[in-house]
Design a protein around this motif. Structure first.
Motif, mmCIF file in Angstrom:
data_model
loop_
_atom_site.group_PDB
_atom_site.id
_atom_site.type_symbol
_atom_site.label_atom_id
_atom_site.label_comp_id
_atom_site.label_asym_id
_atom_site.label_seq_id
_atom_site.Cartn_x
_atom_site.Cartn_y
_atom_site.Cartn_z
ATOM 1 N N LYS A 48 0.819 -1.212 0.000
ATOM 2 C CA LYS A 48 0.000 0.000 0.000
ATOM 3 C C LYS A 48 0.853 1.263 0.000
ATOM 4 C CE LYS A 48 -4.169 -1.781 2.261
ATOM 5 N NZ LYS A 48 -5.049 -1.678 3.452
ATOM 6 N N ARG A 65 -4.338 -3.332 -7.910
ATOM 7 C CA ARG A 65 -5.311 -2.920 -6.897
ATOM 8 C C ARG A 65 -5.485 -3.953 -5.790
ATOM 9 N NH1 ARG A 65 -5.392 1.783 -6.239
ATOM 10 N NH2 ARG A 65 -7.371 1.582 -5.126
ATOM 11 N N HIS A 69 -5.352 -3.187 -1.996
ATOM 12 C CA HIS A 69 -6.414 -2.346 -1.443
ATOM 13 C C HIS A 69 -7.708 -3.117 -1.218
ATOM 14 C CE1 HIS A 69 -3.950 1.230 -2.290
ATOM 15 N NE2 HIS A 69 -3.624 0.608 -3.410
ATOM 16 N N GLN A 70 -7.663 -4.425 -1.425
ATOM 17 C CA GLN A 70 -8.865 -5.231 -1.295
ATOM 18 C C GLN A 70 -8.730 -6.242 -0.162
ATOM 19 O OE1 GLN A 70 -9.694 -6.814 -5.230
ATOM 20 N NE2 GLN A 70 -9.331 -4.811 -6.129
ATOM 21 N N GLN A 95 -13.649 -5.554 1.574
ATOM 22 C CA GLN A 95 -13.430 -4.496 0.584
ATOM 23 C C GLN A 95 -13.110 -5.138 -0.766
ATOM 24 O OE1 GLN A 95 -13.638 -0.986 0.799
ATOM 25 N NE2 GLN A 95 -13.474 -1.224 -1.413
ATOM 26 N N ASP A 104 -11.114 1.538 -7.355
ATOM 27 C CA ASP A 104 -10.277 0.600 -8.103
ATOM 28 C C ASP A 104 -10.454 0.812 -9.607
ATOM 29 O OD1 ASP A 104 -9.348 -0.671 -5.776
ATOM 30 O OD2 ASP A 104 -11.097 -1.980 -5.718
ATOM 31 N N GLN A 129 -1.400 0.762 -8.601
ATOM 32 C CA GLN A 129 -1.233 0.423 -7.177
ATOM 33 C C GLN A 129 -1.362 1.664 -6.301
ATOM 34 O OE1 GLN A 129 2.104 -2.222 -6.748
ATOM 35 N NE2 GLN A 129 2.211 -1.960 -4.528
ATOM 36 N N THR A 181 0.773 4.106 -5.008
ATOM 37 C CA THR A 181 1.624 4.221 -3.824
ATOM 38 C C THR A 181 2.406 5.538 -3.866
ATOM 39 O OG1 THR A 181 3.435 3.046 -4.938
ATOM 40 C CG2 THR A 181 1.893 1.726 -3.619
#
Length: 275
Positions: free
Chosen positions: A84, A109, A112-113, A117, A123, A163, A165
């Motif tokens: 992340k 992505r 982030h899941q 989520q 996304d 991603q 970041t």
């Protein structure tokens, strides 16, 4: 925890030693990567550039020493927590056969899941943005196997951007790209840094591109830092000779005003005109 001085850096190494099969490649390295800047690693083949990048991204476990991500020892963070905050594009990445460009970019992505989520509007937004900014929308539903080397490289860069970041580690991001696309990718990374203050660390072979796009250069030789600093501090004729074994002349780039390295492979007589 480390002191406040080191906390101001995006990534810091303390006595970092990295090895492959017992052979030391990076030896007791202290290095601080400035936050919000573009840092470029330069050096000859085999000097440890890619190895260092893997160590910074925790793809390679240190033999000794520590890598800090901000104030945190990267070894103590979960893989998801790292993903992340830090995106890494290694050299020569591979993907399953038949994977489409959009499916590849969507993999950016995953950090982030979770169970609660799943795929979200954010996304979708990030994937579409990454495809657009790398000019890969028209290839979104094409299999990676059917693309040219340059197109595949842009797809991998799109995945890393999706991603989302604050830190990007890129190992030779211009590999397989023609000159026009090299400049497009480097301009893109420069804009991301300028507009969004993303910290970027990348390996480049082209010394003149490194000087033009890098705020900070790190010249590596035999697993240690030969010299680091601003381009005009690092890019000297002595450095090019000592690190690359090449005679050169360093002049000012007439466009960017940055150091421009002119290699001298052999002496050419200019007594007679070239026909």
């Amino acid at each position: 925890m480390i002191n406040d001085t080191f906390a101001s850096y995006a990534l810091t190494t303390r006595k970092l030693t990295l090895a492959y099969e017992g052979k030391v490649v990076i030896d007791s390295l202290d290095l601080a990567i400035p936050t919000g800047k573009i840092t470029v690693l330069v050096g000859p083949n085999g000097c440890g550039k890619s190895t260092l990048l893997k160590g910074l991204g925790r793809l390679l476990k240190p033999k000794h020493g520590v890598v800090y991500l901000g104030c945190d020892s990267i070894a103590k963070l979960s893989t998801k927590a790292i993903a992340k905050r830090l995106g890494l594009l290694p050299q020569g990445p591979t993907a399953p056969e038949g994977l489409t460009v959009r499916d590849l970019v969507a993999q950016g992505r995953y950090p982030h899941q979770g169970w609660l989520q799943q795929w979200s509007k954010e996304d979708e937004k990030q994937v579409n943005w990454a495809l657009s900014i790398t000019q890969m929308q028209e290839f979104a539903h094409c299999a990676l196997d059917n693309l040219s080397g340059g197109q595949r490289q842009r797809a991998w860069i799109a995945m890393t951007l999706a991603q989302d970041t604050d830190i990007l580690l890129l190992d030779e991001p211009t590999t397989y790209l023609d000159l026009a696309h090299q400049m497009e990718v480097l301009d893109l990374l420069y804009d991301l840094n300028q507009e969004q203050s993303r910290t970027i660390v990348m390996v480049l072979h082209d010394l003149n591109q490194a000087c033009r796009y890098g705020d900070y250069l790190v010249a590596l030789k035999d697993g240690i830092v030969y010299k680091q600093g601003y381009p005009n501090q690092v890019m000297t004729e002595t450095m090019v000779q000592d690190v690359f074994g090449l005679e050169s002349q360093i002049v000012s780039d007439p466009v960017a005003g940055t150091p421009l390295c002119i290699p001298i492979g052999r002496k050419i007589s200019i007594k007679a005109p070239i026909r």
